[in-house]
Design a protein around this motif. Structure first.
Motif, short mmCIF file in Angstrom:
data_model
loop_
_atom_site.label_atom_id
_atom_site.label_comp_id
_atom_site.label_asym_id
_atom_site.label_seq_id
_atom_site.Cartn_x
_atom_site.Cartn_y
_atom_site.Cartn_z
N VAL A 12 40.28 33.61 18.58
CA VAL A 12 40.28 35.01 17.97
C VAL A 12 39.46 36.13 18.58
O VAL A 12 38.36 36.17 18.46
N GLY A 13 40.11 36.83 19.38
CA GLY A 13 39.30 38.02 20.20
C GLY A 13 39.50 37.53 21.68
O GLY A 13 38.79 36.63 22.06
N GLY A 15 38.81 39.21 24.52
CA GLY A 15 38.12 40.04 25.46
C GLY A 15 37.24 39.37 26.55
O GLY A 15 37.72 38.44 27.15
N LYS A 16 36.30 40.14 26.87
CA LYS A 16 35.56 39.39 28.03
C LYS A 16 34.75 37.96 27.86
O LYS A 16 34.58 37.42 28.92
N LEU A 17 34.67 37.68 26.52
CA LEU A 17 34.21 36.50 26.38
C LEU A 17 35.37 35.23 26.00
O LEU A 17 35.58 34.38 26.35
N ASP A 36 44.75 38.25 18.86
CA ASP A 36 44.20 39.54 19.29
C ASP A 36 45.05 40.66 18.59
O ASP A 36 46.17 40.40 18.20
N VAL A 37 44.41 41.74 18.17
CA VAL A 37 45.09 42.89 17.38
C VAL A 37 45.65 43.88 18.51
O VAL A 37 46.21 44.58 18.15
N PHE A 41 46.53 42.73 25.39
CA PHE A 41 45.77 41.61 25.83
C PHE A 41 46.54 40.32 25.45
O PHE A 41 46.71 39.53 26.18
N VAL A 88 35.06 38.33 18.38
CA VAL A 88 35.39 39.91 18.27
C VAL A 88 34.13 40.66 18.26
O VAL A 88 32.90 40.19 18.23
N PRO A 89 34.02 42.04 18.57
CA PRO A 89 32.86 42.77 18.82
C PRO A 89 31.92 42.92 17.82
O PRO A 89 32.54 42.79 16.46
N THR A 90 30.75 42.95 18.10
CA THR A 90 29.94 43.20 16.63
C THR A 90 29.14 44.54 17.14
O THR A 90 27.90 43.95 17.84
N SER A 127 30.77 35.42 18.15
CA SER A 127 30.21 36.85 18.21
C SER A 127 28.64 36.70 17.97
O SER A 127 28.42 35.91 16.99
N THR A 128 28.02 37.67 18.40
CA THR A 128 26.50 37.52 18.23
C THR A 128 26.29 38.35 16.79
O THR A 128 26.88 39.52 16.51
N ILE A 163 26.43 32.94 28.16
CA ILE A 163 27.14 33.09 29.56
C ILE A 163 26.70 34.57 29.99
O ILE A 163 26.28 35.68 29.22
N LEU A 165 28.32 37.95 32.40
CA LEU A 165 29.34 38.37 33.00
C LEU A 165 29.40 38.09 34.49
O LEU A 165 28.29 38.35 35.02
N ARG A 277 20.69 45.67 23.40
CA ARG A 277 21.00 45.78 21.87
C ARG A 277 20.41 44.54 21.22
O ARG A 277 19.88 44.43 20.08
N1 LIG Z 1 30.61 39.99 26.72
C1 LIG Z 1 29.34 38.92 26.98
O1 LIG Z 1 28.83 38.72 28.11
C2 LIG Z 1 29.11 38.35 25.84
C3 LIG Z 1 29.51 38.58 24.63
N2 LIG Z 1 28.88 38.07 23.23
C4 LIG Z 1 29.31 38.58 21.99
O2 LIG Z 1 30.67 38.20 21.89
C5 LIG Z 1 31.26 39.22 21.09
C6 LIG Z 1 32.45 39.64 21.91
O3 LIG Z 1 32.07 40.36 23.10
P1 LIG Z 1 33.27 40.67 24.42
O4 LIG Z 1 33.99 39.74 24.54
O5 LIG Z 1 32.34 41.25 25.09
O6 LIG Z 1 34.12 41.61 23.51
P2 LIG Z 1 35.33 42.63 23.89
O7 LIG Z 1 35.42 43.78 23.59
O8 LIG Z 1 35.58 42.42 25.40
O9 LIG Z 1 36.47 41.59 23.27
C7 LIG Z 1 36.85 41.71 21.86
C8 LIG Z 1 38.26 41.51 21.61
O10 LIG Z 1 38.30 41.28 20.23
C9 LIG Z 1 39.91 41.88 19.61
N3 LIG Z 1 39.53 42.19 18.16
C10 LIG Z 1 38.78 43.12 17.56
N4 LIG Z 1 39.02 42.77 16.23
C11 LIG Z 1 39.87 41.65 16.19
C12 LIG Z 1 40.26 41.08 14.93
N5 LIG Z 1 40.11 41.45 13.81
N6 LIG Z 1 41.19 40.26 15.19
C13 LIG Z 1 41.58 39.73 16.52
N7 LIG Z 1 40.99 40.10 17.57
C14 LIG Z 1 39.98 41.40 17.38
C15 LIG Z 1 39.56 42.87 20.53
O11 LIG Z 1 40.77 43.57 20.75
C16 LIG Z 1 39.02 42.78 22.00
O12 LIG Z 1 40.25 42.12 22.76
C17 LIG Z 1 30.40 40.07 20.74
O13 LIG Z 1 29.75 39.95 19.34
C18 LIG Z 1 29.28 40.13 21.79
O14 LIG Z 1 28.01 40.49 21.26
C19 LIG Z 1 27.95 36.99 23.53
C20 LIG Z 1 27.51 36.68 24.85
C21 LIG Z 1 28.34 37.09 25.88
#
Ligand SMILES: NC(=O)C1=CN([C@@H]2O[C@H](COP(=O)(O)OP(=O)(O)OC[C@H]3O[C@@H](n4cnc5c(N)ncnc54)[C@H](O)[C@@H]3O)[C@@H](O)[C@H]2O)C=CC1
Ligand SMILES: O=C(O)[C@H]1O[C@H](OP(=O)(O)OP(=O)(O)OC[C@H]2O[C@@H](n3ccc(=O)[nH]c3=O)[C@H](O)[C@@H]2O)[C@H](O)[C@@H](O)[C@@H]1O
Length: 443
Positions: A12-13, A15-17, A36-37, A41, A88-90, A127-128, A163, A165, A277
């Motif tokens: 669910v989500g 994104g980058k992770l 994803d919403v 994507f 998902v983002p936090t 998510s963190t 992980i 990036l 953060r």
């Molecule tokens: N990017 C990184 O290097 C790392 C990220 N994290 C944690 O992972 C989490 C996500 O980070 P990223 O992947 O970087 O975020 P991101 O912003 O790249 O991706 C998040 C995805 O979640 C989707 N989304 C939002 N609300 C949603 C919902 N209700 N249902 C379904 N999809 C939804 C968004 O459309 C987006 O595609 C955060 O808590 C972050 O702190 C943890 C370790 C590494």
């Protein structure tokens, strides 16, 4: 295990992770459905090409198409999976705490979908999140929306990834360890099974309750940032001590196995979406519950001080009105991400101080210009940026910059000063035309 005997997974989500996790799981035999919403994507995942810069990601998606799909329909994702990873983002709020609003929205949609699903399901929060929230508001939201209690029919885990990036796929396949905060053994067992199949080299698995896992996640990042700020504190000292060289000192320090050599480069500060953060969240949590977090607070102060350190150094070499070219804008090489990038902050500070700033980055220039606006000018090419400046700063150590041609640095009878914040350029190569100054060595 065969694909048919493995648990089916939803992510669910995307994104980058989340997108790399979905791709890596599919590549290791799991049937994976992404949710994803964001329609872009979802469509991109189904088309086999995500708009995310991450080595190996699109190759893995293309090679494992038959086990990988994506949807915007939570019912479909839940019905077609046994475990759901929520990534998902936090975002941080103004107090430094992480907001769970997107996680809670996901609990609502997953929970509602679970009402019509029969059989066991595990919800995994990746998510963190702030320590203390998985077992309270997240669990409560999931139970309320699903009408089920966490227990024999519904598992809940907190399972952060470690992980970086640019190496997400490799870090997922070869993690140092796996961290599982679990509601009960049944939930933890299913998640452990998934990881032991997913990882190439079987990692140690650390299983615990939610709050210990939540605290461990932000503690790892906070501890690593402490090492970085320590090295930067040393670099500042070395700048002022004739004959001192921070690389020599940190190499010797890192040889002590109690300290270790990783993340000990005295250079610029740390940036990106996570380190700054997580450290701030750790300190905010400590203050809220009456504990002390002096180390985390000092780490953050030293990190922010790096911007002053560089602008102070620039003022020694250049007056307002000087043309400065700043190379490298992403928070580290090999990524287009500019969140909390020190280079971007330095560019803004120098522009505000009256310098004429041109910026360049192989991948992050557009993203940085969106943040910096008209304060600075985007370079049309690397060589024009280098040719048309009076002072050159290498702010992010992209390997491409090693190939800068010394001929571009020739100035009529004058030597160009280059501030190389990460010691990227081979100084000898420029000896005839420029003075390459490294931070962290006493001159
Ligand atoms: N990017 C990184 O290097 C790392 C990220 N994290 C944690 O992972 C989490 C996500 O980070 P990223 O992947 O970087 O975020 P991101 O912003 O790249 O991706 C998040 C995805 O979640 C989707 N989304 C939002 N609300 C949603 C919902 N209700 N249902 C379904 N999809 C939804 C968004 O459309 C987006 O595609 C955060 O808590 C972050 O702190 C943890 C370790 C590494
Ligand atoms: O929690 C997260 O999201 C992730 O945060 C970081 O990953 P990431 O931000 O992608 O990148 P890193 O390669 O660790 O670099 C972070 C920052 O530290 C800086 N850094 C790194 C090493 C060093 O010696 N000094 C230093 O300032 C880098 O330049 C960069 O700005 C952690 O490395 C991951 O383990 C963690 O999962």
């Amino acid at each position: 295990m065969t694909s048919a005997s493995l648990p089916r997974v939803s992510v669910v989500g995307l994104g980058k992770l989340g997108a790399p996790l979905a791709a890596v799981l599919a590549s290791r035999g799991f049937t994976v459905i992404g949710l994803d919403v964001n329609k872009t994507f979802v469509d991109a995942m189904n088309a086999g090409k995500m708009p995310i810069v991450e080595p190996q990601l699109n190759e893995l998606i293309a090679a494992n198409k038959e086990r990988l799909s994506a949807t915007m329909d939570a019912n479909e994702a839940v019905q077609k999976s046994d475990a759901s990873f929520v990534i998902v983002p936090t975002p941080s709020d103004s107090t430094g705490f992480f907001s769970n609003r997107f996680v809670l929205q996901a609990m609502e949609t997953l929970g509602k979908a679970l009402r019509t699903k029969k059989g066991y399901h595990v919800v995994v929060i990746t998510s963190t999140v702030m320590p203390g929230t998985t077992g309270t508001e997240i669990k409560a939201a999931l139970e309320a929306a699903s009408g089920r209690k966490v227990g024999p029919e519904l598992g809940l885990c907190y399972n952060p990834e470690f992980i970086a990036l640019g190496s997400v796929v490799r870090d997922m396949l070869y993690p140092d360890s796996i961290l599982i905060g679990e509601s009960d053994a049944k939930a933890g067992d299913m998640l452990q099974t998934i990881y032991l199949q997913m990882c190439e080299k079987k990692p140690p698995v650390q299983r615990m309750n939610f709050v210990n896992a939540e605290l461990t996640k932000i503690s790892v990042n906070t501890y690593v940032t402490t090492k970085i700020s320590y090295a930067n504190m040393l670099a500042d000292l070395c700048d002022r001590l004739p004959g001192a060289d921070v690389d020599v000192v940190t190499k010797a320090l890192g040889a002590d196995t109690r300290i270790g050599a990783k993340y000990l480069k005295g250079a610029m500060g740390y940036g990106g979406p996570c380190f700054p953060r997580d450290n701030v969240a750790f300190a905010a949590l400590a203050r809220k519950i009456g504990a002390r977090a002096d180390v985390a607070e000092a780490t953050d102060r030293i990190n922010n001080h790096q911007i002053e350190r560089v602008s102070g150094l620039v003022a020694k070499f250049a007056k307002a009105g000087t043309r400065i070219a700043l190379l490298g804008l992403s928070y580290k090489p090999q990524t287009p991400v500019v969140e909390e990038s020190h280079s971007v902050k330095i560019a803004a500070k120098l522009a505000d101080a009256g310098y004429i700033v041109t910026v360049h980055d192989p991948l992050a220039q557009d993203a940085a210009l969106t943040v910096l606006g008209e304060k600075v000018v985007g370079a049309s090419s690397l060589d024009s940026a280098v040719r048309d400046c009076d002072l050159l700063i290498v702010g992010t150590g992209w390997p491409e910059y090693k190939a800068i041609d010394p001929a571009w640095c020739k100035r009529n009878g004058q030597r160009l000063t280059i501030l190389d914040l990460w010691r990227t350029l081979p100084a000898d190569k420029f000896a005839d035309v420029a003075d390459v100054l490294y931070l962290g060595s006493g001159r």
